[in-house]
Enzyme design. Structure first.
Site, PDB file in Angstrom:
ATOM      1  N   GLN A  91       0.739  -1.302  -0.107  1.00 53.54           N
ATOM      2  CA  GLN A  91      -0.105  -0.016  -0.083  1.00 53.54           C
ATOM      3  C   GLN A  91       0.995   1.096   0.081  1.00 53.54           C
ATOM      4  OE1 GLN A  91      -3.493  -0.333   3.031  1.00 53.54           O
ATOM      5  NE2 GLN A  91      -2.007  -1.922   3.606  1.00 53.54           N
ATOM      6  N   HIS A 109      -1.678   1.361  -4.131  1.00 50.21           N
ATOM      7  CA  HIS A 109      -2.032   2.662  -4.197  1.00 50.21           C
ATOM      8  C   HIS A 109      -1.208   3.762  -4.774  1.00 50.21           C
ATOM      9  CE1 HIS A 109      -4.221   1.568  -0.127  1.00 50.21           C
ATOM     10  NE2 HIS A 109      -4.810   1.304  -1.187  1.00 50.21           N
ATOM     11  N   CYS A 136       1.324  16.922 -19.724  1.00 51.35           N
ATOM     12  CA  CYS A 136       1.557  15.411 -20.011  1.00 51.35           C
ATOM     13  C   CYS A 136       2.471  15.244 -21.407  1.00 51.35           C
ATOM     14  CB  CYS A 136       0.167  14.610 -20.299  1.00 51.35           C
ATOM     15  SG  CYS A 136       0.115  13.304 -20.968  1.00 51.35           S
ATOM     16  N   THR A 176       0.670  -2.843   8.767  1.00 48.57           N
ATOM     17  CA  THR A 176      -0.683  -2.263   8.211  1.00 48.57           C
ATOM     18  C   THR A 176      -1.849  -2.037   9.353  1.00 48.57           C
ATOM     19  OG1 THR A 176      -2.221  -1.944   6.382  1.00 48.57           O
ATOM     20  CG2 THR A 176      -1.304  -4.016   7.025  1.00 48.57           C
ATOM     21  N   SER A 177      -2.591  -0.916   9.406  1.00 48.72           N
ATOM     22  CA  SER A 177      -3.302  -0.653  10.435  1.00 48.72           C
ATOM     23  C   SER A 177      -4.835  -1.612  10.260  1.00 48.72           C
ATOM     24  CB  SER A 177      -3.802   0.530  10.484  1.00 48.72           C
ATOM     25  OG  SER A 177      -4.358   1.198   9.594  1.00 48.72           O
ATOM     26  N   ASN A 201       3.119  -6.814  13.126  1.00 49.16           N
ATOM     27  CA  ASN A 201       2.767  -5.501  13.374  1.00 49.16           C
ATOM     28  C   ASN A 201       3.278  -5.035  14.683  1.00 49.16           C
ATOM     29  OD1 ASN A 201       1.522  -3.579  11.790  1.00 49.16           O
ATOM     30  ND2 ASN A 201       0.058  -3.277  13.481  1.00 49.16           N
ATOM     31  N   ALA A 219       9.076  -4.178  12.689  1.00 50.61           N
ATOM     32  CA  ALA A 219       9.218  -5.106  11.247  1.00 50.61           C
ATOM     33  C   ALA A 219      10.696  -5.342  11.124  1.00 50.61           C
ATOM     34  CB  ALA A 219       8.653  -4.070  10.096  1.00 50.61           C
TER      35      ALA A 219
HETATM   36  P1  NAD Z   1      -1.194   2.942   8.784  1.00 55.63           P
HETATM   37  O1  NAD Z   1      -0.293   4.425   9.340  1.00 55.63           O
HETATM   38  O2  NAD Z   1      -2.647   3.249   8.907  1.00 55.63           O
HETATM   39  O3  NAD Z   1      -0.740   1.926   9.864  1.00 55.63           O
HETATM   40  C1  NAD Z   1       0.572   1.633  10.137  1.00 55.63           C
HETATM   41  C2  NAD Z   1       0.655   0.420  10.965  1.00 55.63           C
HETATM   42  O4  NAD Z   1       1.868   0.102  10.988  1.00 55.63           O
HETATM   43  C3  NAD Z   1       0.106   0.792  12.401  1.00 55.63           C
HETATM   44  O5  NAD Z   1      -0.649  -0.430  12.519  1.00 55.63           O
HETATM   45  C4  NAD Z   1       1.297   0.710  13.365  1.00 55.63           C
HETATM   46  O6  NAD Z   1       1.088   0.362  14.655  1.00 55.63           O
HETATM   47  C5  NAD Z   1       2.189  -0.146  12.487  1.00 55.63           C
HETATM   48  N1  NAD Z   1       3.583   0.244  12.769  1.00 55.63           N
HETATM   49  C6  NAD Z   1       4.177   1.409  12.890  1.00 55.63           C
HETATM   50  N2  NAD Z   1       5.418   1.112  13.086  1.00 55.63           N
HETATM   51  C7  NAD Z   1       5.770  -0.169  12.874  1.00 55.63           C
HETATM   52  C8  NAD Z   1       7.010  -0.852  12.829  1.00 55.63           C
HETATM   53  N3  NAD Z   1       8.455  -0.172  13.198  1.00 55.63           N
HETATM   54  N4  NAD Z   1       7.163  -2.024  12.464  1.00 55.63           N
HETATM   55  C9  NAD Z   1       6.003  -2.897  12.513  1.00 55.63           C
HETATM   56  N5  NAD Z   1       4.661  -2.125  12.080  1.00 55.63           N
HETATM   57  C10 NAD Z   1       4.620  -0.649  12.544  1.00 55.63           C
HETATM   58  O7  NAD Z   1      -0.730   2.625   7.671  1.00 55.63           O
HETATM   59  P2  NAD Z   1      -1.396   1.703   6.270  1.00 55.63           P
HETATM   60  O8  NAD Z   1      -2.286   0.711   6.861  1.00 55.63           O
HETATM   61  O9  NAD Z   1      -0.331   1.353   5.561  1.00 55.63           O
HETATM   62  O10 NAD Z   1      -2.320   2.667   5.681  1.00 55.63           O
HETATM   63  C11 NAD Z   1      -2.583   2.798   4.297  1.00 55.63           C
HETATM   64  C12 NAD Z   1      -2.172   4.191   3.716  1.00 55.63           C
HETATM   65  O11 NAD Z   1      -1.172   4.857   4.026  1.00 55.63           O
HETATM   66  C13 NAD Z   1      -1.914   3.714   2.324  1.00 55.63           C
HETATM   67  O12 NAD Z   1      -2.874   4.310   1.610  1.00 55.63           O
HETATM   68  C14 NAD Z   1      -0.621   4.265   1.950  1.00 55.63           C
HETATM   69  O13 NAD Z   1      -0.410   4.719   0.472  1.00 55.63           O
HETATM   70  C15 NAD Z   1      -0.324   5.422   2.940  1.00 55.63           C
HETATM   71  N6  NAD Z   1       0.928   5.840   3.278  1.00 55.63           N
HETATM   72  C16 NAD Z   1       2.040   5.456   2.797  1.00 55.63           C
HETATM   73  C17 NAD Z   1       3.396   5.668   3.110  1.00 55.63           C
HETATM   74  C18 NAD Z   1       4.395   4.890   2.543  1.00 55.63           C
HETATM   75  O14 NAD Z   1       4.539   4.840   1.465  1.00 55.63           O
HETATM   76  N7  NAD Z   1       5.625   4.784   3.348  1.00 55.63           N
HETATM   77  C19 NAD Z   1       3.501   6.576   4.368  1.00 55.63           C
HETATM   78  C20 NAD Z   1       2.326   6.923   4.716  1.00 55.63           C
HETATM   79  C21 NAD Z   1       1.065   6.686   4.660  1.00 55.63           C
HETATM   80 ZN    ZN Z   2      -2.148  12.614 -21.249  1.00 59.22          ZN
END
Ligand code: NAD
Ligand code: ZN
Length: 234
Positions: A91, A109, A136, A176-177, A201, A219
């Site tokens: 994601q 995403h 574009c 992921t949450s 997680n 992680a």
């Molecule tokens: P979220 O922020 O909702 O959840 C993150 C989860 O990771 C939480 O449950 C948290 O407890 C856990 N977490 C935090 N630190 C951690 C670690 N060190 N090790 C393991 N787990 C850990 O994120 P999500 O569920 O991915 O939400 C999805 C949306 O966030 C997507 O649409 C995505 O595009 C966007 N997003 C992406 C990024 C990125 O590309 N790095 C950053 C922020 C948001």
């Molecule tokens: Zn175009």
């Protein structure tokens, strides 16, 4: 693990947290100080394109400093060594999985380092800032936008993901949450189709009860341990 042939891994913002990239819902439920609906919806892009483009410009710029961590590297190791089917569905919009070397990867995403034409739909890799009104290269319309799937838009590659979920033996969710659909529903699809399901997680996610097993911790520790255990049987 010897009866496991096909694996689907889902990753979220938590896998990149230890690389210094903020998660989606940090303190106060904000993403880098912004309400999600102000930077992650088609309405926000229409009403305040300067703010939305600037927000993703800053996220894109942050990628030049961030480096893959041990969890990204472990998944790349799995990708290189696993003889069966594997699909890593992220994601995340960062590029840390591919910079660690992962190949069997989908960005459901979208990607910070990609631009999408709102007129013709062409996607192209993009570095640096992307101001509103950028032309574009394919159709010349001044319509390039960040290639990010906003709330209410269709994630990429859902057919491929659904096919992989229907036939996998093991589904692993990392950092992921479990609050954003459709990804939050993948565990139930995989389990309903007979897969073993594991969550790695920092703390129990919204969907923890749907997994056979939940391991809590960072992680960078849990993912290398899990990959070692899977590859020990190869
Ligand atoms: P979220 O922020 O909702 O959840 C993150 C989860 O990771 C939480 O449950 C948290 O407890 C856990 N977490 C935090 N630190 C951690 C670690 N060190 N090790 C393991 N787990 C850990 O994120 P999500 O569920 O991915 O939400 C999805 C949306 O966030 C997507 O649409 C995505 O595009 C966007 N997003 C992406 C990024 C990125 O590309 N790095 C950053 C922020 C948001
Ligand atoms: Zn175009």
């Amino acid at each position: 693990m010897s009866d496991i042939r096909s694996i689907v891994v889902l990753t979220g913002a938590g896998i990149s947290a230890e690389s210094g990239i903020a998660t989606f819902r940090g303190p106060g439920g904000l993403w880098e100080g912004h309400r999600v609906e102000d930077v992650c919806t088609p309405e926000a892009l229409a009403h305040d394109p300067d703010l939305v483009h600037r927000f993703y410009d800053l996220r894109r710029a942050a990628l030049t400093i961030a480096q893959p961590n041990a969890a990204h590297r472990a998944l790349a190791r799995l990708d290189a060594a696993w003889p069966g089917e594997l699909l890593i569905v992220t994601q995340n919009v960062d590029d840390l999985h591919e910079r660690a070397g992962a190949k069997r990867l989908l960005h459901m995403h979208g990607e910070l380092r990609s631009a999408l034409c709102a007129r013709c739909g062409a996607r192209q890799s993009w570095q640096g800032d992307l101001p509103p009104g950028t032309a574009c290269p394919t159709c010349a319309a001044p319509a390039l936008r960040p290639d990010i799937v906003f709330f209410g838009e269709m994630p990429y590659d859902m057919d491929r993901i659904e096919t992989a979920l229907a036939s996998c033996d093991l589904f692993v969710s990392i950092g992921t949450s479990g609050a954003v659909y459709p990804a939050a529903g993948f565990v139930r699809t995989a389990r309903w189709n007979g897969a073993q399901t594991i969550e790695l997680n920092l703390d129990p996610s919204d969907g923890s009860i749907h997994f056979h097993e939940s391991r809590m911790g960072p992680a960078s520790t849990l993912v290398p341990e899990w990959v070692d255990s899977v590859l020990a049987d190869v």
